[in-house]
Design a protein around this motif. Structure first.
Motif, short mmCIF file in Angstrom:
data_model
loop_
_atom_site.label_atom_id
_atom_site.label_comp_id
_atom_site.label_asym_id
_atom_site.label_seq_id
_atom_site.Cartn_x
_atom_site.Cartn_y
_atom_site.Cartn_z
N LEU A 276 11.26 -11.94 -9.15
CA LEU A 276 9.91 -11.94 -9.72
C LEU A 276 9.30 -10.57 -9.49
N VAL A 277 8.41 -10.16 -10.38
CA VAL A 277 7.70 -8.90 -10.24
C VAL A 277 6.22 -9.20 -10.03
N THR A 278 5.61 -8.52 -9.10
CA THR A 278 4.19 -8.66 -8.84
C THR A 278 3.51 -7.32 -9.13
N ALA A 279 2.41 -7.38 -9.88
CA ALA A 279 1.64 -6.17 -10.16
C ALA A 279 0.73 -5.87 -8.98
N ASN A 280 0.50 -4.60 -8.72
CA ASN A 280 -0.43 -4.14 -7.70
C ASN A 280 -1.55 -3.40 -8.39
N ILE A 281 -2.77 -3.87 -8.23
CA ILE A 281 -3.92 -3.31 -8.92
C ILE A 281 -4.86 -2.69 -7.89
N PRO B 17 -9.04 -15.64 -5.95
CA PRO B 17 -7.84 -15.32 -5.18
C PRO B 17 -7.14 -16.59 -4.68
N ALA B 18 -5.82 -16.59 -4.78
CA ALA B 18 -5.02 -17.69 -4.24
C ALA B 18 -4.81 -17.50 -2.75
N ASP B 19 -4.91 -16.24 -2.32
CA ASP B 19 -4.69 -15.92 -0.91
C ASP B 19 -5.41 -14.62 -0.60
N GLU B 20 -5.82 -14.48 0.64
CA GLU B 20 -6.42 -13.24 1.12
C GLU B 20 -5.70 -12.83 2.39
N ASN B 21 -5.49 -11.54 2.52
CA ASN B 21 -4.90 -11.04 3.76
C ASN B 21 -5.56 -9.70 4.07
N PRO B 22 -5.29 -9.11 5.21
CA PRO B 22 -5.96 -7.85 5.56
C PRO B 22 -5.72 -6.73 4.54
N GLY B 23 -4.67 -6.83 3.76
CA GLY B 23 -4.38 -5.78 2.78
C GLY B 23 -5.08 -5.94 1.46
N GLY B 24 -5.54 -7.15 1.15
CA GLY B 24 -6.20 -7.35 -0.13
C GLY B 24 -6.20 -8.80 -0.58
N LEU B 25 -6.29 -8.99 -1.88
CA LEU B 25 -6.41 -10.31 -2.49
C LEU B 25 -5.21 -10.59 -3.38
N VAL B 26 -4.67 -11.80 -3.27
CA VAL B 26 -3.54 -12.20 -4.10
C VAL B 26 -4.06 -13.20 -5.13
N TYR B 27 -3.78 -12.92 -6.41
CA TYR B 27 -4.17 -13.81 -7.50
C TYR B 27 -2.91 -14.39 -8.12
N THR B 28 -2.96 -15.67 -8.45
CA THR B 28 -1.86 -16.32 -9.16
C THR B 28 -2.46 -17.07 -10.33
N THR B 29 -1.99 -16.78 -11.53
CA THR B 29 -2.51 -17.45 -12.72
C THR B 29 -1.74 -18.75 -12.96
N ALA B 30 -2.32 -19.63 -13.77
CA ALA B 30 -1.64 -20.88 -14.12
C ALA B 30 -0.35 -20.59 -14.88
N GLY B 31 -0.28 -19.42 -15.51
CA GLY B 31 0.93 -19.01 -16.22
C GLY B 31 2.04 -18.54 -15.30
N GLY B 32 1.77 -18.47 -13.99
CA GLY B 32 2.80 -18.11 -13.03
C GLY B 32 2.85 -16.65 -12.64
N THR B 33 1.91 -15.86 -13.12
CA THR B 33 1.87 -14.45 -12.78
C THR B 33 1.13 -14.25 -11.46
N THR B 34 1.60 -13.34 -10.65
CA THR B 34 0.92 -12.98 -9.42
C THR B 34 0.60 -11.50 -9.44
N PHE B 35 -0.60 -11.17 -8.98
CA PHE B 35 -0.92 -9.75 -8.78
C PHE B 35 -1.73 -9.59 -7.50
N PHE B 36 -1.62 -8.40 -6.95
CA PHE B 36 -2.24 -8.07 -5.68
C PHE B 36 -3.30 -7.02 -5.92
N LEU B 37 -4.53 -7.31 -5.53
CA LEU B 37 -5.66 -6.40 -5.65
C LEU B 37 -5.91 -5.81 -4.28
N TYR B 38 -5.76 -4.51 -4.16
CA TYR B 38 -5.86 -3.87 -2.85
C TYR B 38 -6.78 -2.66 -2.91
#
Length: 127
Positions: free
Chosen positions: A6-11, A31-52
């Protein structure tokens, strides 16, 4: 190997809280998850991206993320109603009707910038 991954975009975001607000209030994403590095989003379409957070946000002069949708006009209308403005680009072979570009066999697309100046696209391309 990579073909099975799988590929995850970093924004990038220069202000993570401002970006969180934009992604929630304008794009309707939580966000589906938060961690010290940023926010993880997961769409209903199955895409994940990381906002940092980084000072380098908004510096790319190209599209960094695309949402593939079934109805570009409906998405543009919904986002415009929330105050989002769309960008137009001069590209060979592309015609514009309002904020939507028609690109022949490639379908339709519309571009906007997020709160951090990153270029995003909505399109109905299938492949």
């Amino acid at each position: 190997m990579l073909n099975d991954s799988l590929v995850t975009a970093n924004i990038p975001a220069s202000d993570l809280e401002r970006a969180r607000g934009f992604y929630a209030d304008t794009l309707g994403l939580t966000p589906a998850d938060e961690n010290p590095g940023g926010l993880v989003y997961t769409t209903a379409g199955g895409t994940t991206f990381f906002l940092y957070e980084t000072e380098y946000a908004g510096q790319a002069g190209h599209t960094i993320a695309q949402w593939h949708v079934t109805d570009v006009q409906a998405e543009v209308d919904a986002l415009t109603s929330k105050g989002l403005q769309f960008d137009h680009y001069d590209m060979p072979g592309v015609t514009w009707e309002g904020d939507i570009a028609t690109m022949g066999d490639m379908g339709h697309a519309a571009w906007f910038k997020d709160s951090e100046g990153n270029i995003m696209c909505i399109d109905d391309m299938t492949g």
